[in-house]
Design a protein around this motif. Structure first.
Motif, short mmCIF file in Angstrom:
data_model
loop_
_atom_site.label_atom_id
_atom_site.label_comp_id
_atom_site.label_asym_id
_atom_site.label_seq_id
_atom_site.Cartn_x
_atom_site.Cartn_y
_atom_site.Cartn_z
N TYR A 44 -10.06 8.03 5.17
CA TYR A 44 -8.65 7.50 4.75
C TYR A 44 -9.04 6.75 3.53
CZ TYR A 44 -4.12 5.30 4.77
OH TYR A 44 -2.98 4.67 4.34
N VAL B 170 4.07 8.60 -11.25
CA VAL B 170 5.33 7.78 -11.23
C VAL B 170 5.05 6.49 -11.95
CG1 VAL B 170 7.16 6.87 -9.74
CG2 VAL B 170 5.76 9.15 -9.12
N ARG C 134 -3.17 -5.82 -3.54
CA ARG C 134 -2.41 -4.85 -2.99
C ARG C 134 -3.20 -4.48 -1.63
NH1 ARG C 134 -1.57 1.58 -4.73
NH2 ARG C 134 0.24 1.91 -3.33
N ALA C 135 -2.84 -4.32 -0.57
CA ALA C 135 -3.39 -4.27 0.82
C ALA C 135 -2.81 -3.60 1.83
CB ALA C 135 -3.90 -5.72 1.18
N GLU C 136 -3.68 -2.99 2.82
CA GLU C 136 -2.96 -2.29 3.71
C GLU C 136 -3.80 -2.30 5.20
OE1 GLU C 136 -2.11 1.64 2.18
OE2 GLU C 136 -3.48 2.49 3.47
N PRO D 73 -5.03 0.50 -2.44
CA PRO D 73 -5.04 -0.92 -1.79
C PRO D 73 -6.30 -1.23 -1.12
CG PRO D 73 -3.94 0.80 -0.57
CD PRO D 73 -4.35 1.46 -1.62
N GLY E 190 2.33 8.88 -6.66
CA GLY E 190 1.49 7.65 -7.07
C GLY E 190 1.56 7.18 -8.43
N PRO F 245 -2.91 11.32 2.24
CA PRO F 245 -3.73 10.58 3.50
C PRO F 245 -2.89 10.53 4.59
CG PRO F 245 -2.81 9.18 1.68
CD PRO F 245 -2.53 10.57 1.35
N THR F 246 -3.73 10.41 5.90
CA THR F 246 -2.95 10.26 7.17
C THR F 246 -3.38 8.90 7.75
OG1 THR F 246 -3.00 12.79 7.52
CG2 THR F 246 -2.41 11.22 9.38
N PRO F 247 -2.39 8.04 7.88
CA PRO F 247 -0.96 7.89 7.74
C PRO F 247 -0.75 8.06 6.22
CG PRO F 247 -1.36 6.22 9.24
CD PRO F 247 -2.78 6.65 8.73
N TYR G 119 7.07 5.34 -1.05
CA TYR G 119 8.60 4.98 -1.41
C TYR G 119 9.07 6.01 -2.40
CZ TYR G 119 6.42 2.36 -5.48
OH TYR G 119 5.84 2.05 -6.56
N THR H 7 -9.47 8.62 0.61
CA THR H 7 -8.50 9.35 -0.05
C THR H 7 -7.43 8.50 -0.74
OG1 THR H 7 -8.45 10.69 2.26
CG2 THR H 7 -6.38 11.08 0.95
N ARG H 8 -7.25 7.20 -0.11
CA ARG H 8 -6.59 5.96 -0.88
C ARG H 8 -7.14 5.83 -1.96
NH1 ARG H 8 -2.50 5.59 -1.26
NH2 ARG H 8 -2.00 3.45 -0.40
N GLY I 261 0.98 -1.22 -0.26
CA GLY I 261 0.05 -0.04 -0.06
C GLY I 261 0.87 1.22 -0.05
N PHE I 262 2.12 1.18 -0.16
CA PHE I 262 3.02 2.41 -0.21
C PHE I 262 2.73 2.90 -1.69
CE2 PHE I 262 5.73 2.55 3.75
CZ PHE I 262 5.23 1.53 4.47
N ASP I 263 2.86 4.34 -1.59
CA ASP I 263 2.46 5.03 -2.97
C ASP I 263 4.00 5.42 -3.41
OD1 ASP I 263 -0.04 4.48 -3.53
OD2 ASP I 263 -0.65 6.53 -3.28
N PRO I 264 4.43 5.57 -4.66
CA PRO I 264 5.46 6.16 -5.06
C PRO I 264 5.60 7.85 -4.93
CG PRO I 264 4.33 5.17 -7.19
CD PRO I 264 3.48 5.03 -5.84
N ARG J 14 1.78 6.37 3.53
CA ARG J 14 2.97 5.50 3.36
C ARG J 14 3.64 5.91 1.76
NH1 ARG J 14 -1.27 1.99 5.35
NH2 ARG J 14 -0.64 0.57 6.87
#
Lengths: 500, 500
Positions: B430, B28, B413-415, B386, B25, A107-109, A113, B433-434, A46-49, A111
């Protein structure tokens, strides 16, 4: 004209700037392949670039502030109109700037990369370059240690994704709060300023960090009066009392085979320190979460000797080490060592906004990890070059290009020779430089008969290096003829055979 | 203490330097996906990757030489000890330096590709940034036009590989020698200095280059006395005679539907010029090679109106244009325009070595091509986020992490939510937003019953935006319950349904 003569052209030197280098062929493709395997793992978590520019204002980078004239301590900086700007020296400082700038939309948090080059204005040395890659993942905006545990598990997955097997690496985890707790118990922490690094604390932390290299006796010397190394250089000690030294040494000896047991021992050692006990509780949670997800202490290990530099970190700290042995430049076996590190840092965004924003993250040393992969598996295995279609008759370029296109359409890497075709020896030399596995040859005679010659260059090389018997040579000749229509199939089979 | 008070911390601004931006995101990932499709094509053609550093000596970059104080014409430069160094402004100047530096080890010809950011010290404007990507492929060390034809075919393949279909683009090809030939016939070329650009020649080339925008009448005006544009600005003309103007206008009218026919017409027009006839012969060879490999004039088109800037190129020049229409900022339809360009340049390496090294290549404008792809296909199609596993009970993080790990192992993809879980509304905000397609919910009640709640957020959004009937809502509820063991399968099916 007289003026022109005066400006006799002086040729520029074809040379990289000091400390910079070029990367060719497999150096680039192997790094990209490794990085895409790592970022696939990050992405799945779930990390976004995020890709921030190479250039930041010196003000935003912090740490390196402009002096009277120009800032050049560690960064490459220059003036852009009014502002001083600089090349980024890591990927964390830009993340702090980005988070502060876009915090209402992100977003908060958060994530994220990032992968890319960073620059250091340092004296270059052998193997030390002033531009190198980093590959970071961070979670910004949450204080929960579940975020730290996630980072450690993700790092473990990433290392296994690039081919480092369980047992060949370990992610070591410690906690700055536990380190501070031990300092408090030993009476060398000023609780009114727990973040301040006194000279004494600095020496103690550096000594702990050197346990691997110096052994317990060396560390004990550094905690006491000081230490003379093999070259005769003297390092000042922290001048701790024997009692204080024992506390620190016991702490470094606290590591047990599993995380829970280590935490039990740490509890005993720092029970007198509130901050220390908070740290142990965090380590326990990380150990528990990791264990529950199948990351045993062979993957993620609670290790009180991890320090990770002096400033910056405020809670858990991580370090990924490769545990397999390599030979050093003198032929002695040694562990490969650290390839990634990170931890929790809660103050970076505060510089911009005044608000404390908790964050945790990891940075992979891309070049070191790549070097490790080469040690493990890619040794003597340079990338195969393209199939080379030679040019026997320069008027028949269309025919040769057609062959090349057919090979490419079949999924093979292929090229036609584009140098001067006159000297056929040069074409084969070129094939050698290109590491081509196969050369295709079709003169007018072959064309008229509807055939092509195929030269197995890989086999030819192997035979030349190690001709074992004529039998073998005959069984698998290095050059043979096939019908034009069977060309692609024949080459496919050859390359499959060579790879299998 | 008094000293500390004086240094009242002033907060740095969280802001990019002027003209630089951040990419998030999908910006990239989409760019990386596009670039890897392009470089796969380059690689299949036998081109090798090269990654040179961001920093070059100003001396090696050329063109921008240090003045008395500091060079800042177009580049970001600073002094590194004795040397002036600068960020590279393109990928061709570093290639020339690399080839000169390593020419004895590199194959000849050397086919290489490079991808990466370049920097321009220019005034930033809307949509104009001072750091942007280029993606280049060049063949160094061979004069054969088969190399030029190969570059054109490869460019065509690369455009189709990223999803631009035949008919939506065309690679236009011209030849500087033909342009010079026409100039010679028109009496405006100094044969003793054919590479020198007089003011007159500059105006004529620029006029030809503007045929698309100005039409024949506008070009004719620029060839003659000059031209006043809509805003009233006056552009000086080349002051050619009517006869000279007719020669140029005939030339621009020489394009036919297929390359061979265009070359026949060009032969008629430049027959009096030796250099012009050499150029036509080269164009004929390119047309023939392209045609034979299936690149008809719908893909690769001989087009006498292509100019590609003033200096630099010495033979064939290429330009890839996207021919589909988009709406401009005022809602009027217009062709998308150029996304790549290049050509033959024979003098770049000579600066270093004194020897002429023929070279040809292409550069893709990465940001423009990416914008085109978004226009064509990605519109309103932002990347799916995700799967979000919400946190109902903060003590059960292990359970939630286990769910997330199961989803990831199934390729999803998951978080897990790592913010403060207290307010469940914040967790759903959240997820929004994601851009999360699905949320997983498991409170203690669900846990005890061995089930989980699945919330279809994509459907929920669609329903909220467009509730058509209660029937539909009932047929596909936005939240439902499944057995814990069936969780992964259920979510996989939902996501497949949403994508299909």
């Amino acid at each position: 004209m007289a003026k022109d003569k005066k400006k006799k052209p002086q040729r520029p030197k074809a040379q990289n700037p000091r400390g910079f280098r070029d990367y060719f062929g497999a150096e680039v493709t192997e790094r990209n392949a490794m990085l895409s395997r790592i970022t696939e793992v990050y992405h799945a978590y779930g990390f976004d670039p995020l890709e921030s520019p190479a250039v930041e204002t010196v003000e935003a980078l912090g740490k390196f502030l402009p002096d009277v004239d120009r800032p050049n301590e560690g960064v490459f900086a220059w003036q852009d109109d009014e502002d001083w700007v600089a090349l980024r020296y890591d990927l964390t400082a830009p993340l702090a700037r980005v988070y502060a700038q876009y915090r209402n939309e992100l977003p908060t948090p958060y994530r994220r990369y990032s992968v890319g080059p960073v620059w250091r204005n340092e004296k270059p040395g052998p193997g030390r370059f002033r531009q190198f890659y980093q590959c970071d993942a961070d979670t910004v905006g949450t204080p929960t240690v579940a975020a730290d545990a996630e980072i450690c598990g993700m790092l473990s997955d990433a290392l296994e994704a690039v081919g480092i097997e369980c047992g060949d690496y370990v992610v070591r985890v410690n906690n700055r709060k536990v380190l501070n707790g031990v300092m408090e118990v030993a009476g060398i922490l000023d609780l009114s300023e727990p973040e301040r690094f006194t000279t004494e604390r600095g020496i103690v932390l550096r000594a702990i960090d050197k346990l691997d290299r110096l052994g317990p006796d060396g560390v004990r010397a550094l905690l006491g009066k000081g230490r003379k190394d093999e070259s005769g250089d003297y390092t000042d000690g922290a001048n701790l009392s024997d009692e204080q030294t024992d506390i620190i040494m016991n702490f470094m000896d606290a590591r047990r085979d599993d995380g829970a047991a280590t935490c039990v021992r740490l509890r005993e050692l720092v029970s007198a320190s509130e901050i220390g006990m908070t740290g142990v509780l965090e380590l326990e949670t990380i150990a528990e979460l990791s264990e529950a997800q199948g990351y045993g202490s062979d993957r993620i290990l609670i290790d009180p000797s991890v320090v990770r530099g002096l400033g910056y970190y405020t809670g858990p700290v991580f370090e990924a080490e490769l545990t397999f042995e390599i030979l050093d430049e003198k032929g002695r076996p040694r562990q490969f060592g650290s390839v990634a590190g990170g931890g929790r840092y809660d103050d970076l965004v505060k510089r911009f906004t005044g608000q404390e924003v908790p964050a945790t993250g990891i940075s992979i040393g891309v070049d070191r990890l790549l070097a490790a992969l080469r040690e493990k598996s890619f040794k003597n295995n340079s990338e195969a070059g393209p199939v080379l279609v030679t040019v026997m008759d320069r008027d028949r370029m269309v025919d040769y290009q057609t062959i090349v296109a057919e090979l490419r359409n079949a999924g093979l890497r292929a090229e036609v020779y584009l140098g001067n075709p006159k000297n056929f020896g040069n074409q084969l030399k070129y094939a050698d430089t290109r590491n081509a596995p196969v050369a295709v040859i079709q003169g007018s005679d072959e064309r008229d008969r509807g055939v092509v010659q195929i030269k197995d260059l890989a086999l030819g090389k192997a035979l030349a290096a190690n001709i074992q018997s004529n039998e073998e040579w005959k069984a698998q000749p290095a050059q043979f003829e096939v019908a034009r229509a069977e060309l692609v199939d024949a080459i496919k089979k050859m390359i499959e055979r060579a790879n299998g």
